[in-house]
Motif scaffolding. Structure first.
Motif, short mmCIF file in Angstrom:
data_model
loop_
_atom_site.label_atom_id
_atom_site.label_comp_id
_atom_site.label_asym_id
_atom_site.label_seq_id
_atom_site.Cartn_x
_atom_site.Cartn_y
_atom_site.Cartn_z
N ASP A 95 0.83 -1.21 0.00
CA ASP A 95 0.00 0.00 0.00
C ASP A 95 0.86 1.26 0.00
OD1 ASP A 95 -2.46 -1.35 -0.02
OD2 ASP A 95 -2.35 -1.67 2.15
N CYS A 96 1.74 1.36 -0.98
CA CYS A 96 2.67 2.48 -1.03
C CYS A 96 3.17 2.69 -2.46
CB CYS A 96 3.85 2.24 -0.10
SG CYS A 96 4.78 0.73 -0.47
N ARG A 97 3.68 3.88 -2.70
CA ARG A 97 4.33 4.21 -3.97
C ARG A 97 5.51 5.11 -3.66
NH1 ARG A 97 -1.15 6.08 -6.68
NH2 ARG A 97 -2.12 4.06 -7.10
N ARG A 98 6.39 5.24 -4.63
CA ARG A 98 7.51 6.17 -4.47
C ARG A 98 7.16 7.50 -5.12
NH1 ARG A 98 12.04 4.09 -1.96
NH2 ARG A 98 12.29 1.82 -2.12
N SER A 99 7.48 8.57 -4.44
CA SER A 99 7.24 9.91 -4.97
C SER A 99 8.47 10.35 -5.77
CB SER A 99 6.96 10.88 -3.83
OG SER A 99 8.03 10.88 -2.90
N SER A 100 8.43 11.56 -6.27
CA SER A 100 9.52 12.05 -7.13
C SER A 100 10.86 12.15 -6.42
CB SER A 100 9.15 13.41 -7.73
OG SER A 100 8.89 14.36 -6.69
N ASN A 101 10.85 12.21 -5.07
CA ASN A 101 12.12 12.25 -4.33
C ASN A 101 12.67 10.86 -4.03
OD1 ASN A 101 10.41 11.37 -2.31
ND2 ASN A 101 10.79 13.10 -0.93
N GLY A 102 11.98 9.82 -4.54
CA GLY A 102 12.46 8.44 -4.37
C GLY A 102 12.02 7.77 -3.09
N LEU A 103 11.28 8.48 -2.25
CA LEU A 103 10.83 7.92 -0.98
C LEU A 103 9.41 7.38 -1.09
CD1 LEU A 103 12.07 10.74 1.45
CD2 LEU A 103 13.27 8.62 0.81
N THR A 110 -5.01 7.15 3.56
CA THR A 110 -4.39 8.48 3.59
C THR A 110 -5.15 9.40 2.64
OG1 THR A 110 -2.80 7.86 1.86
CG2 THR A 110 -2.09 7.60 4.15
N ASN A 111 -5.05 10.69 2.87
CA ASN A 111 -5.72 11.65 1.98
C ASN A 111 -4.76 12.62 1.30
OD1 ASN A 111 -5.14 13.48 4.02
ND2 ASN A 111 -7.23 13.50 4.83
N GLY A 112 -3.46 12.42 1.51
CA GLY A 112 -2.47 13.25 0.85
C GLY A 112 -1.08 12.95 1.35
N TYR A 113 -0.10 13.42 0.61
CA TYR A 113 1.28 13.30 1.10
C TYR A 113 2.05 14.57 0.75
CZ TYR A 113 3.29 12.45 -3.56
OH TYR A 113 3.69 12.59 -4.86
N ILE A 114 3.10 14.82 1.50
CA ILE A 114 3.97 15.98 1.30
C ILE A 114 5.41 15.49 1.31
CG2 ILE A 114 4.73 18.19 2.23
CD1 ILE A 114 1.96 18.43 3.58
N SER A 115 6.18 15.90 0.32
CA SER A 115 7.61 15.60 0.26
C SER A 115 8.38 16.86 0.66
CB SER A 115 8.03 15.19 -1.15
OG SER A 115 7.35 14.04 -1.57
N ALA A 116 9.43 16.71 1.45
CA ALA A 116 10.13 17.88 1.95
C ALA A 116 11.63 17.61 2.13
CB ALA A 116 9.52 18.33 3.27
N ALA A 117 12.39 18.70 2.11
CA ALA A 117 13.84 18.64 2.30
C ALA A 117 14.21 19.48 3.51
CB ALA A 117 14.56 19.15 1.06
N SER A 133 11.65 22.53 3.62
CA SER A 133 10.95 23.13 2.48
C SER A 133 10.16 22.06 1.73
CB SER A 133 11.96 23.79 1.53
OG SER A 133 12.91 22.83 1.07
N VAL A 134 8.98 22.43 1.27
CA VAL A 134 8.11 21.49 0.57
C VAL A 134 8.54 21.40 -0.89
CG1 VAL A 134 5.75 21.04 -0.21
CG2 VAL A 134 6.18 21.88 2.12
N ASP A 135 8.82 20.17 -1.34
CA ASP A 135 9.23 19.94 -2.72
C ASP A 135 8.07 19.48 -3.61
OD1 ASP A 135 11.86 20.55 -2.10
OD2 ASP A 135 12.35 18.48 -1.61
#
Length: 205
Positions: A95-103, A110-117, A133-135
């Protein structure tokens, strides 16, 4: 002082994921918030005992998956009741996928995700605050977010009466872990969710 006053604060619930050195892992956190809009930044606070804390510190990147009211208790058990030091939480987990940052981010409940550095860290003793910072981010569903109060009332299983055979037990109000004994040590830390003795309630069952 009534420690239960802290329960009146509103909290969301999130799966924090990160990776470093070829290791992926994730844990449950309840402190994530937007801190600035221009530029878009968020903060998270993570217990240092969590393996995912170390991965975030090493990699400087993370995702938070926002848990919704459709989240099942198994998600909390999977990411909160075992340590990434001992188990590969993503081995066989679908029940998962990788986002553009590879994580990884979580797709079920879930209703959303946020990738950050990470931009800054603040040592808070038992926890570290990461300001990042939100990527990237994406809305996954329109199901309302699960608050901590909703988890307590509607997701976490209710204790079974008589389950401890008349013994005095201390039950973690966060994850349900049970400590048997007449007295709970003041410095006791829940081995599952890492919350302190003040988050335990005494019961006799």
């Amino acid at each position: 002082m009534d420690h239960k006053t802290m329960y009146q604060l509103t909290y969301g619930l999130f799966v924090l994921t990160s990776a470093s050195g070829g290791r992926d892992s994730g844990c449950i956190i309840n402190t994530a918030a937007q801190v600035t809009s221009e530029p878009n930044r968020i903060s998270i606070t993570v217990n240092k005992m969590n393996f995912t804390h170390d991965l975030v510190k090493q990699s400087g990147t993370f995702n938070i998956s926002i848990l919704s009211q459709k989240a099942g208790f198994e998600t909390f058990r999977h990411f909160g009741f075992q340590s990434g030091r001992d188990a590969d939480k993503f081995s066989g987990y679908t029940d998962c996928r990788r986002s553009s940052n590879g994580l990884y981010y979580i797709t079920a409940g879930t209703n959303g995700y946020i990738s950050a550095a990470v931009e800054q860290t603040l040592d808070l003793g038992s926890h570290t605050m990461f300001i990042a910072s939100v990527d990237d981010m994406e809305v996954l569903s329109d199901v309302p977010s699960a608050s901590y109060a909703y988890y307590q009332s509607s997701i976490k299983p209710k204790p079974q009466a008589g389950a401890c055979g008349g013994k005095t037990v201390w039950r973690c109000t966060v994850c349900g872990y049970v400590y048997e004994g007449e007295a709970l040590p003041e410095d006791f830390i829940c081995p599952l969710c890492k919350h302190p003795a003040s988050d335990f309630e005494k019961t006799v069952q």
